[in-house]
Design an enzyme around this catalytic site. Structure first.
Site, PDB file in Angstrom:
ATOM      1  N   ARG A  37       0.772  -1.154   0.090  1.00  0.00           N
ATOM      2  CA  ARG A  37      -0.004   0.077   0.200  1.00  0.00           C
ATOM      3  C   ARG A  37       0.794   1.128   0.020  1.00  0.00           C
ATOM      4  O   ARG A  37       0.482   2.104  -0.676  1.00  0.00           O
ATOM      5  CB  ARG A  37      -1.129  -0.020   1.417  1.00  0.00           C
ATOM      6  CG  ARG A  37      -2.070  -0.794   1.019  1.00  0.00           C
ATOM      7  CD  ARG A  37      -3.190  -0.762   2.032  1.00  0.00           C
ATOM      8  NE  ARG A  37      -4.313  -1.611   1.603  1.00  0.00           N
ATOM      9  CZ  ARG A  37      -5.545  -1.820   2.490  1.00  0.00           C
ATOM     10  NH1 ARG A  37      -5.344  -1.398   3.822  1.00  0.00           N
ATOM     11  NH2 ARG A  37      -6.305  -2.654   2.037  1.00  0.00           N
ATOM     12  N   LYS A 198     -18.856 -19.260   0.150  1.00  0.00           N
ATOM     13  CA  LYS A 198     -20.094 -19.207   0.447  1.00  0.00           C
ATOM     14  C   LYS A 198     -20.904 -18.306  -0.486  1.00  0.00           C
ATOM     15  O   LYS A 198     -20.180 -17.366  -0.789  1.00  0.00           O
ATOM     16  CB  LYS A 198     -20.446 -18.794   1.982  1.00  0.00           C
ATOM     17  CG  LYS A 198     -19.617 -19.832   2.762  1.00  0.00           C
ATOM     18  CD  LYS A 198     -20.096 -19.164   4.390  1.00  0.00           C
ATOM     19  CE  LYS A 198     -19.698 -20.326   5.383  1.00  0.00           C
ATOM     20  NZ  LYS A 198     -19.870 -19.602   6.609  1.00  0.00           N
ATOM     21  N   GLY A 355      -9.587  -9.687  -0.814  1.00  0.00           N
ATOM     22  CA  GLY A 355      -8.751 -10.403  -0.218  1.00  0.00           C
ATOM     23  C   GLY A 355      -7.935 -11.600  -0.553  1.00  0.00           C
ATOM     24  O   GLY A 355      -6.819 -11.657  -1.002  1.00  0.00           O
ATOM     25  N   GLY A 378     -12.971  -4.690   0.735  1.00  0.00           N
ATOM     26  CA  GLY A 378     -14.258  -4.376   0.840  1.00  0.00           C
ATOM     27  C   GLY A 378     -14.764  -3.319  -0.239  1.00  0.00           C
ATOM     28  O   GLY A 378     -16.038  -3.500  -0.527  1.00  0.00           O
TER      29      GLY A 378
END
Length: 397
Positions: A37, A198, A355, A378
């Site tokens: 980053r 999921k 991620g 996110g």
């Protein structure tokens, strides 16, 4: 990209520029363990300084609970930040008020100062107007280079943009341009690869994608839920049986939208989940009751290879199998290499993020060979879900 201001739209010489960065980097034993980053942010900071701006850097760090604490101080990243920008970055003990003002005043044009953690103030996450105004008072211009924090409407990501001329930094600009090319105005056909455990966590994402892409390839545990919803016995595989109705609804939506759903043709099945476990290749409907599907098989890789060859754009989120352990990383690695090769050959635009995705592509050794890999977890997912990101909306012209 015309709807957003960039650094090119600002005259920064002799001005104090507030830069919202994401310096929430991983730490180990008090040291930065991954500088990605920081390295991606450095070009924006160096460019502003070279153009004669005084550069003031804002960021959150960790999740401090009750005001300042030493563990969550941005001091920890100062040495790595200074090394990345090639100059000593000054430090202010607070991100607003007299301490911040004094530290900024002491820095010359072309210099840089890092302000202490914005989350040491509870008003930051509440996007409290007075706090946003107090931040804005420190500078003349605002540059947001933290796409990874753009899905949160905080004082330093959204509030401050209402008080100062605002623009996207180079990292934010690259991210927005890559994402626009991938989903807003893509070259078709578009193929989305979505994996992970999921479907319950990715319902919004799948629902949005089927209306935007031409082909949707599913892998990982979520593919088992779709197969189960079609009446296939998936043995002891990870499967959300209570989500079968939702899976069928997504299939119907895909059909109505003319999006082709690509489910695995075969699997690497094993009786235990561990590295080097004995496994066999079975057709999608051939998993025994005491076996689990842990990766897509070679027929699926060939099937996807043929589909990728017809695509102009690939958007990727999530691994196709248990990529953390060999040999169940083979499917993800093989398909990632096919996408990377087509990207390098110039026939494909490839954008990936989230991620596990970054980790999987890095493990496959292809991270550098995609068009763009987003480090924003996110924010990237919310963008894939079709949601407006507050930090991005605040930069619109």
């Amino acid at each position: 990209m015309s709807d957003f201001n960039t650094i090119d739209d600002l005259n920064v010489s002799g001005k104090t520029v507030l830069v919202r960065a994401d310096l929430n980097v991983p730490m180990q034993d008090g040291r930065v363990s991954d500088t990605t980053r920081i390295d991606r942010l450095a070009p924006t900071l160096k460019e502003l300084a070279a153009k004669g701006a005084k550069v003031v850097i804002l960021s959150h760090f960790g999740r401090p609970k009750n005001g300042p604490d030493a563990k969550n101080s941005l001091r920890h990243v100062l040495a790595d930040l200074s090394a990345a920008v090639g100059q000593d970055v000054a430090f202010a003990e607070d991100c607003v008020g007299d301490a911040a003002k004094a530290a900024i005043a002491a820095v010359p044009a072309g210099g840089m100062v890092l302000l202490e953690n914005t989350r040491f103030h509870a008003e930051e996450e509440k996007n409290e107007p007075g706090f946003a105004k107090a931040i804005a008072e420190l500078g003349d211009l605002y540059v947001n280079d933290a796409f990874s924090a753009a899905h949160r409407a905080h004082a330093s990501t959204e509030g401050v943009a209402h008080h100062l001329p605002a623009a996207a930094g180079r990292l934010m600009q690259a991210e927005l341009e890559a994402l626009t090319k991938a989903l807003e105005k893509p070259e078709r056909p578009v193929l989305a690869v979505v994996g992970g455990a999921k479907i319950s966590t990715k319902l919004d994402l799948l629902g949005n994608l089927v209306s935007k892409v031409d082909m949707l390839a599913l892998g990982g545990g979520m593919a088992n839920t779709f197969l189960f919803a079609q009446g296939t016995d998936v043995g002891g595989s990870l499967c959300e049986k209570d989500m079968a109705d939702q899976a069928r609804a997504i299939m119907e939506k895909a059909k109505a939208a003319g999006c082709e759903l690509l489910l695995p043709k075969d699997f690497a099945a094993a009786k235990e989940f561990k590295a080097g476990a004995a496994n066999r290749t079975v057709p999608a409907d051939g998993i025994a009751a005491d076996e689990m599907a842990l990766d897509v098989g070679p027929a699926t890789v060939e099937f996807l290879k043929a589909k990728i060859a017809t695509a102009k754009t690939v958007v990727w989120n999530g691994p196709l199998g248990a990529f953390e352990i060999a040999p169940f990383n083979a499917g993800t690695n093989a398909v990632a290499a096919i996408v990377a090769d087509a990207t390098q050959a110039g026939t494909l635009l490839s954008v990936a993020g989230g991620g596990d995705t970054v980790a999987a592509l890095a493990a496959a050794g292809v991270e550098e060979r995609f068009t763009y890999v987003s480090a924003a977890g996110g924010a990237f997912l919310e963008w894939l879900e079709g949601k407006e990101l507050p930090g991005v909306a605040a930069l619109k012209k």
